[in-house]
Design an enzyme around this catalytic site. Structure first.
Site, PDB file in Angstrom:
ATOM      1  N   SER A 145       0.831  -1.209   0.000  1.00  0.00           N
ATOM      2  CA  SER A 145       0.000   0.000   0.000  1.00  0.00           C
ATOM      3  C   SER A 145       0.863   1.256   0.000  1.00  0.00           C
ATOM      4  O   SER A 145       2.057   1.215   0.332  1.00  0.00           O
ATOM      5  CB  SER A 145      -0.903   0.020   1.232  1.00  0.00           C
ATOM      6  OG  SER A 145      -0.109   0.260   2.384  1.00  0.00           O
ATOM      7  N   ASP A 172      -1.439  -1.051  -3.631  1.00  0.00           N
ATOM      8  CA  ASP A 172      -2.752  -0.859  -2.998  1.00  0.00           C
ATOM      9  C   ASP A 172      -2.964   0.597  -2.570  1.00  0.00           C
ATOM     10  O   ASP A 172      -2.053   1.209  -2.004  1.00  0.00           O
ATOM     11  CB  ASP A 172      -2.805  -1.794  -1.773  1.00  0.00           C
ATOM     12  CG  ASP A 172      -4.173  -1.898  -1.151  1.00  0.00           C
ATOM     13  OD1 ASP A 172      -5.174  -1.748  -1.875  1.00  0.00           O
ATOM     14  OD2 ASP A 172      -4.249  -2.136   0.073  1.00  0.00           O
ATOM     15  N   ASP A 195      -6.555   5.132  -6.139  1.00  0.00           N
ATOM     16  CA  ASP A 195      -7.603   5.560  -5.216  1.00  0.00           C
ATOM     17  C   ASP A 195      -7.800   7.070  -5.284  1.00  0.00           C
ATOM     18  O   ASP A 195      -7.116   7.823  -4.603  1.00  0.00           O
ATOM     19  CB  ASP A 195      -7.229   5.113  -3.795  1.00  0.00           C
ATOM     20  CG  ASP A 195      -8.287   5.485  -2.773  1.00  0.00           C
ATOM     21  OD1 ASP A 195      -9.284   6.138  -3.136  1.00  0.00           O
ATOM     22  OD2 ASP A 195      -8.103   5.127  -1.592  1.00  0.00           O
ATOM     23  N   GLU A 220     -11.753   2.898  -7.141  1.00  0.00           N
ATOM     24  CA  GLU A 220     -12.765   2.998  -6.106  1.00  0.00           C
ATOM     25  C   GLU A 220     -13.631   4.210  -6.390  1.00  0.00           C
ATOM     26  O   GLU A 220     -13.136   5.255  -6.782  1.00  0.00           O
ATOM     27  CB  GLU A 220     -12.042   3.136  -4.763  1.00  0.00           C
ATOM     28  CG  GLU A 220     -12.937   3.336  -3.589  1.00  0.00           C
ATOM     29  CD  GLU A 220     -12.146   3.189  -2.279  1.00  0.00           C
ATOM     30  OE1 GLU A 220     -11.376   2.224  -2.143  1.00  0.00           O
ATOM     31  OE2 GLU A 220     -12.303   4.050  -1.422  1.00  0.00           O
ATOM     32  N   HIS A 256     -12.381  -0.254   6.980  1.00  0.00           N
ATOM     33  CA  HIS A 256     -10.968  -0.619   7.159  1.00  0.00           C
ATOM     34  C   HIS A 256     -10.594  -0.816   8.633  1.00  0.00           C
ATOM     35  O   HIS A 256     -11.237  -0.271   9.522  1.00  0.00           O
ATOM     36  CB  HIS A 256     -10.073   0.486   6.583  1.00  0.00           C
ATOM     37  CG  HIS A 256      -9.915   0.401   5.103  1.00  0.00           C
ATOM     38  ND1 HIS A 256     -10.216   1.428   4.250  1.00  0.00           N
ATOM     39  CD2 HIS A 256      -9.490  -0.612   4.307  1.00  0.00           C
ATOM     40  CE1 HIS A 256      -9.972   1.075   3.010  1.00  0.00           C
ATOM     41  NE2 HIS A 256      -9.528  -0.165   3.001  1.00  0.00           N
ATOM     42  N   HIS A 311     -12.888  -4.416   0.193  1.00  0.00           N
ATOM     43  CA  HIS A 311     -11.862  -3.874   1.099  1.00  0.00           C
ATOM     44  C   HIS A 311     -12.367  -4.031   2.527  1.00  0.00           C
ATOM     45  O   HIS A 311     -13.552  -4.197   2.766  1.00  0.00           O
ATOM     46  CB  HIS A 311     -11.609  -2.400   0.787  1.00  0.00           C
ATOM     47  CG  HIS A 311     -10.751  -2.195  -0.420  1.00  0.00           C
ATOM     48  ND1 HIS A 311      -9.532  -1.580  -0.366  1.00  0.00           N
ATOM     49  CD2 HIS A 311     -10.937  -2.560  -1.711  1.00  0.00           C
ATOM     50  CE1 HIS A 311      -8.999  -1.547  -1.573  1.00  0.00           C
ATOM     51  NE2 HIS A 311      -9.832  -2.139  -2.410  1.00  0.00           N
ATOM     52  N   GLY A 312     -11.436  -3.969   3.487  1.00  0.00           N
ATOM     53  CA  GLY A 312     -11.848  -4.055   4.888  1.00  0.00           C
ATOM     54  C   GLY A 312     -12.379  -5.430   5.246  1.00  0.00           C
ATOM     55  O   GLY A 312     -13.182  -5.586   6.166  1.00  0.00           O
ATOM     56  N   ASN A 359      -9.632  -8.307   0.025  1.00  0.00           N
ATOM     57  CA  ASN A 359      -8.449  -7.656   0.607  1.00  0.00           C
ATOM     58  C   ASN A 359      -8.448  -7.820   2.122  1.00  0.00           C
ATOM     59  O   ASN A 359      -9.380  -7.384   2.796  1.00  0.00           O
ATOM     60  CB  ASN A 359      -8.461  -6.160   0.301  1.00  0.00           C
ATOM     61  CG  ASN A 359      -8.189  -5.852  -1.161  1.00  0.00           C
ATOM     62  OD1 ASN A 359      -8.187  -6.737  -2.013  1.00  0.00           O
ATOM     63  ND2 ASN A 359      -7.973  -4.594  -1.454  1.00  0.00           N
ATOM     64  N   THR A 372      -5.508  -6.086   8.205  1.00  0.00           N
ATOM     65  CA  THR A 372      -5.501  -5.979   9.670  1.00  0.00           C
ATOM     66  C   THR A 372      -5.556  -7.345  10.361  1.00  0.00           C
ATOM     67  O   THR A 372      -4.830  -7.593  11.323  1.00  0.00           O
ATOM     68  CB  THR A 372      -6.687  -5.106  10.139  1.00  0.00           C
ATOM     69  OG1 THR A 372      -6.554  -3.820   9.520  1.00  0.00           O
ATOM     70  CG2 THR A 372      -6.710  -4.945  11.647  1.00  0.00           C
TER      71      THR A 372
END
Ligand SMILES: [Zn+2]
Length: 277
Positions: free
Chosen positions: A50, A83, A105, A135, A177, A205-206, A227, A230
């Protein structure tokens, strides 16, 4: 089977109705652990770097070259993806370095600006044979389209994909996220409507905040690229923390990083199995 393009991994998954794991690299240990997990599962993986990770390292090139080298030695197909890039310069550098895809993004921009900038990036990437994810922004919500209440409108999404020419779209369907608990409430009906409205694969995402069961339902509803960052950071750090707590005199980073890497490989293999259905 060495480094491949992200498009080939995602297209194969779309045809098979499977999900693809796209997991974030922070240091070389993460690239090692993620590839080891993918090899154990016998499944492809997308390694994501990222813009935040680039900021951490102070540059893209060192971590990118290490990750690309690890991918080339893999026994399963591995793609390397940039990312959440907000900078066009970073996209151009990723193209030069040999990335398989980028996520541009511009979701913080107004709709028209997002379309203009994303269309230009997509054209440059396509000239270089690189797959592009983007996005679509949403008015309001401090975490943009990844705020829990944000939702992508299928008609607007179809217009956006047609106007920009992107290969995949990150959509807002209930995740956000950096969630530490896996209890996000996904809108599966919206995933189905987006799948019907769009010809390109959908990206979640998230996904760290989504349970195994809901990940399976999301994929059956039409989601493809999943994706996760975390949740795997949690896995890695908990393993390191445990070794350090048990061994207060330990100073050799290889000892505790190996524990993190091994835990990451095991959870990567398990998650890839869940996503493959
Ligand atoms: Zn994201």
């Amino acid at each position: 089977m060495p480094l491949v393009g992200t498009g080939s991994i995602v297209d194969t998954a779309v045809r098979a109705g499977r999900g693809v794991g796209a997991f974030n690299v922070i240091g070389l240990e993460h690239a090692d652990g993620l590839v080891a997990g993918a090899e154990r599962a016998g499944l492809p993986v997308v390694l994501q770097i990222s813009e935040n990770c680039v900021r951490y390292h102070g540059a893209l090139e060192p971590i990118a070259r290490a990750t690309l080298a690890r991918a080339r030695k893999s026994q399963v197909p591995v793609a390397v993806h940039l990312d959440h890039a907000e900078s066009e310069e970073l996209v151009d550098e990723a193209i030069e370095l040999g990335f398989g895809s980028v996520m541009f993004d511009a979701s913080k921009q107004a709709y028209e600006d997002n379309v203009v900038r994303t269309r230009a990036v997509a054209a440059r990437c396509h000239d270089a044979g690189i797959w592009v994810e983007a996005e679509l922004g949403e008015v309001g919500g401090k975490d943009g389209v990844h705020a829990p209440g944000a939702r992508t409108d299928p008609r607007e999404a179809a217009e956006y994909v047609a106007a920009t020419g992107v290969d995949a779209l990150a959509v807002a369907v209930g995740t956000s996220h950096t969630m530490l608990t896996r209890d996000a409430a996904l809108d599966f009906g919206l995933i189905q409507r987006l799948r019907e409205a769009l010809a390109v694969p959908l990206v979640l995402h998230g996904s760290s905040g989504v349970s195994d069961e809901d990940l399976g339902t999301a994929i059956r509803s039409g989601m493809t690229k999943i994706n996760i960052s975390t949740h795997l950071n949690k896995t890695f750090t908990e393993a390191v923390r445990e070794v350090l707590a048990d061994n207060p005199k330990l100073v050799d980073p290889r000892k505790y990083l190996t524990a993190g890497k091994d835990a990451l490989a095991a959870e990567t293999a398990r998650l890839l199995g869940v996503l493959a259905g």
